[in-house]
Each structure stands twice: as C-alpha cells, then as structure tokens.
Design a protein around this motif. Structure first.
Motif, PDB file in Angstrom:
ATOM      1  N   ASP A  92      19.964  25.227 -31.256  1.00  0.00           N
ATOM      2  CA  ASP A  92      20.513  24.647 -30.107  1.00  0.00           C
ATOM      3  C   ASP A  92      19.564  23.889 -28.963  1.00  0.00           C
ATOM      4  O   ASP A  92      18.528  24.251 -28.865  1.00  0.00           O
ATOM      5  CB  ASP A  92      21.615  25.411 -29.536  1.00  0.00           C
ATOM      6  CG  ASP A  92      22.664  24.951 -28.753  1.00  0.00           C
ATOM      7  OD1 ASP A  92      22.879  23.714 -28.727  1.00  0.00           O
ATOM      8  OD2 ASP A  92      23.773  25.494 -28.252  1.00  0.00           O
ATOM      9  N   ASP A 146      23.054  18.072 -24.391  1.00  0.00           N
ATOM     10  CA  ASP A 146      24.379  17.844 -23.835  1.00  0.00           C
ATOM     11  C   ASP A 146      24.721  18.978 -22.679  1.00  0.00           C
ATOM     12  O   ASP A 146      24.163  19.848 -22.416  1.00  0.00           O
ATOM     13  CB  ASP A 146      25.570  18.010 -24.916  1.00  0.00           C
ATOM     14  CG  ASP A 146      25.581  19.419 -25.308  1.00  0.00           C
ATOM     15  OD1 ASP A 146      24.541  20.296 -25.229  1.00  0.00           O
ATOM     16  OD2 ASP A 146      26.884  19.901 -25.835  1.00  0.00           O
ATOM     17  N   GLY A 216      32.171  22.270 -26.246  1.00  0.00           N
ATOM     18  CA  GLY A 216      33.057  22.308 -25.197  1.00  0.00           C
ATOM     19  C   GLY A 216      34.347  23.064 -25.655  1.00  0.00           C
ATOM     20  O   GLY A 216      35.315  22.784 -25.028  1.00  0.00           O
ATOM     21  N   LEU A 217      34.240  23.530 -26.972  1.00  0.00           N
ATOM     22  CA  LEU A 217      35.688  24.415 -27.249  1.00  0.00           C
ATOM     23  C   LEU A 217      35.135  26.007 -27.266  1.00  0.00           C
ATOM     24  O   LEU A 217      33.950  26.192 -27.220  1.00  0.00           O
ATOM     25  CB  LEU A 217      35.943  24.148 -28.699  1.00  0.00           C
ATOM     26  CG  LEU A 217      36.679  22.692 -28.564  1.00  0.00           C
ATOM     27  CD1 LEU A 217      37.068  22.313 -29.753  1.00  0.00           C
ATOM     28  CD2 LEU A 217      37.909  22.415 -27.643  1.00  0.00           C
ATOM     29  N   MET A 246      30.706  24.469 -32.611  1.00  0.00           N
ATOM     30  CA  MET A 246      29.659  25.262 -31.953  1.00  0.00           C
ATOM     31  C   MET A 246      30.164  26.492 -31.364  1.00  0.00           C
ATOM     32  O   MET A 246      31.268  26.415 -30.390  1.00  0.00           O
ATOM     33  CB  MET A 246      28.831  24.479 -30.683  1.00  0.00           C
ATOM     34  CG  MET A 246      28.177  23.158 -31.577  1.00  0.00           C
ATOM     35  SD  MET A 246      27.123  22.458 -30.383  1.00  0.00           S
ATOM     36  CE  MET A 246      25.640  23.278 -30.563  1.00  0.00           C
TER      37      MET A 246
END
Ligand code: PRF
Ligand code: ZN
Length: 372
Positions: A92, A146, A216-217, A246
């Motif tokens: 990551d 990100d 983003g989840l 992710m």
C-alpha cells in the motif's frame, strides 16, 4: 520473462475466476492477501503462511519507510529476500496509514507531511516518493498514492478529495518504473456517490493501470451501503484487469464483494483477531478467552486442516490465551489465515462450477447457526 497479466477463466453472474501472472509467481483469484505490514505476517513463518494456500501478501510503505527504511530494505535485497517470502507482494502507498496512525499531519497538493508514530520525526509522502519507495521495497504490485476520503462526507468535499487523488494517480503513474512481471494499480475514490465513482474510473482508465482498486470503503458506512456502492461502481470498472477492494473484510463482506465482481482483498482481521483470541469458523466467530472452553476437548473447528484444529483442544487453546503464552496467538493466527484461504478456495470452486448462488446460501445458513 513473464509479463504482468490477468486472465478471466470463468464467470458466475458478476463473479470472476481469474489468474494473475507476475514476476514472483501466479495468483488465483478471487484472492485474500494476508497483511504483513512491517515485513512479517505477525506471528507466522512465511513458509507456514504459504502452506495455508496464500499466494500473495501485503506490505506497507508507511511502516517500512520509517523502519527499517526503504534504502536499507533495498540494500538487504528487497522485501522478498529480507523476509524470505519469494512470492508476490503488494504494497500500500502510505497515505491511508498516515491518516489513521499519525496525529500531526498536513496535506497539500504536493503530498502529506507527518510525524512518525515511532519517534516523532518529520517525513513527507508524495506520489513520486511513495512510488519510488515501493520500487526500492521491490513490490510486485505498487499502489498509486491516494487520499482515503473519510466517511461521512459532503458530496462537494468528496469530489475535491477524489479529484486530488486522481491528480496524484497521474503523478504516481508517471513515477512508476515499468518492469517485466511488475504492475501498478490505480485506486477509485468518490465515497458513496455513484457519479464521483464513475468520474474517478474514467480518469484512472486514461492511465491504463495493470489493475484497479476500490478505496474509501469499509470506513464506517456499513455493509449494506458498501454493497450498494459496489452495485453501482463495479459495472463501470474495466473487466480485463484485476479489481481489488482495499481493507476488506469480514468473511460475509468478502463473499458479498466476490458476488459483485471483486477479485482481491486484504484485511488485518484474521491476523489481528488471532492476537485477541477471536477465531473465525464456519459457524461464525468464537472467542477462545471465554470460560466455556475450559474443559472442552473438541477441536476449534473440526472441518479445518490447520495445526490449531488438528493437534489441540479448545481447552488447551483457552489455557494458552489465559496464560498469555505466545503460542496462543500464533495458533489462532494460523487458524484464521487458513480459514480465510479455505473460504477463497471454496469461492473459486463455486465460480468454476457455476454454483455460487447455492454456495452463498449455504455460507449464510452456516454462519447463522452460531458456535455450538
Ligand atoms: N486507500 C489506500 N489504502 C487503503 C484504503 C484506501 O482507500 C482503504 C479503505 N478501506 C484501506 N486501505 N491507499
Ligand atoms: Zn483451524
């Protein structure tokens, strides 16, 4: 040399059975990647991680840049050599960990400046140096840099955050050094807003990544909302590339996301839960700290092939936990990783056989039974 490639071998509804080829070996999808944040899957020898059926593990830019440092990892021969895991490794990109682990931090167009959670020293992560660090770590799969948009969030703020991540994705792509059998994934953001998710996918597609992640989840929106976002997002994702959700999740999250077309997962849940005495079984979770296991001579899960289940009783596992012996967390981590890998193997078999709907029904019925 092997090129980085992905092939869809079978489908069942939106679910896909696939194979990724990399410089470090093949990955059968849907796949679960055990988390090895600091260059170790906590409490497990790499050969034992491999014995559970795991084909790829995850590492973290944030932790490894701080300790032991990216240049040192490179001098030690890269992450694979250093930790004796010859298989594929996905790293990551660091931004998510900066936001969740550091208090003092500042985000600008350039990147994120933060203080180390280890010694308070100042560092900066940008799309360029995150990509360079992942190169030095020798990541098989590099993630774009990100911002994981927090939840809940207003649409306007989510749009700005997503557009920043898309500018960072372009810079990450430009900084990526292509190598045979290595790849880089872009990360879709946009919170729970379908139009923003679509805009994000359109922008990432222009950069032609080797794979696409959904970020983003699993940030507090709940399973129902997460599935709703996947329902609107997945049909817009490229079909010829792997899709990675992710930081997900519980077994039921994984099953629901596979049904919706996700190919790759990672989560600390099996390893972290193992260290806090929580075990995953076909009949849901079991807490081995509970006194009801004191005299229980049965195995944790009679259908599991791992050493914790083959060689020991629940009573002994309970004793190890109570006595705070390190073998307790080690055995429960092994079991949990085995349980996740068995779930992925069964999901792949069901997709291949075209029986995923029946599999999901049986899975849910079994989970609902609860531990005996
Ligand atoms: N971005 C990155 N890593 C992540 C996430 C993300 O959105 C998540 C969200 N569940 C977990 N890990 N780079
Ligand atoms: Zn087991």
């Amino acid at each position: 040399m092997t090129a980085f490639s992905f092939e869809v071998l079978a489908t069942d509804g939106a679910a896909r059975l696939g194979k990724i080829q990399t410089a470090h070996g093949e990955i059968d999808t849907p796949v679960f990647m055990p988390v090895g944040t600091v260059g170790t899957v906590k409490g497990m020898m790499p050969e034992n991680v491999a014995a559970t059926g795991a084909q790829i593990i995850l590492g973290n830019t944030y932790h490894l840049m701080l300790r032991p440092g990216a240049d040192r990892v490179q001098r030690l021969g890269g992450l694979h050599t250093m930790m004796n895991w010859p298989g594929p490794i996905l790293t990551d990109s660091g931004g998510f960990q900066v936001m969740s682990l550091t208090k003092l931090r500042k985000m600008t167009e350039e990147g994120v400046t933060f203080r180390s959670h280890i010694d308070g020293s100042r560092h900066t992560l940008t799309p360029e140096n995150s990509t360079d660090i992942q190169y030095k770590l020798d990541a098989t799969i590099t993630m774009a840099f990100d911002e994981c948009t927090p939840y809940p969030v207003e649409k306007k703020v989510a749009a700005e955050s997503m557009r920043l991540s898309m500018r960072w994705a372009r810079r990450s792509r430009e900084a990526f050094v292509p190598r045979d059998g290595y790849g880089q994934f872009g990360i879709v953001q946009g919170s729970v807003f379908p139009e923003l998710r679509e805009e994000s996918i359109t922008k990432l597609r222009e950069l032609d990544f080797e794979g696409y992640a959904v970020g983003g989840l699993a940030v507090g929106e709940g399973q129902e909302m997460m599935f709703r976002v996947l329902d609107s997002t997945m049909p817009k994702m490229p079909t010829a590339k792997p899709r990675y959700l992710m930081g997900v999740g519980k077994p039921s999250d994984i099953v629901g996301a596979v049904v919706r077309g996700i190919d790759m997962f990672d989560c600390v849940m099996p390893t972290r839960s193992g260290r806090t005495a929580q075990a995953f079984t076909r009949r849901g979770t079991v807490n081995l700290r509970n006194a009801r296991h004191l005299d229980d001579t049965r195995p944790l899960d009679e259908s599991c092939s791992c050493p914790a289940c083959r060689n020991y009783s629940r009573a002994y596992l309970h004793h190890l936990i109570r006595a705070e012996e390190m073998l307790g967390p080690m055995l429960l981590t092994w079991h949990n990783i085995q349980h996740y890998q068995d779930l992925m193997r069964d999901l792949r078999a069901a997709i291949k056989a075209g029986t995923l709907t029946q599999f999901v029904q049986a899975f849910e019925a079994q989970q609902a039974l609860g531990d005996i």
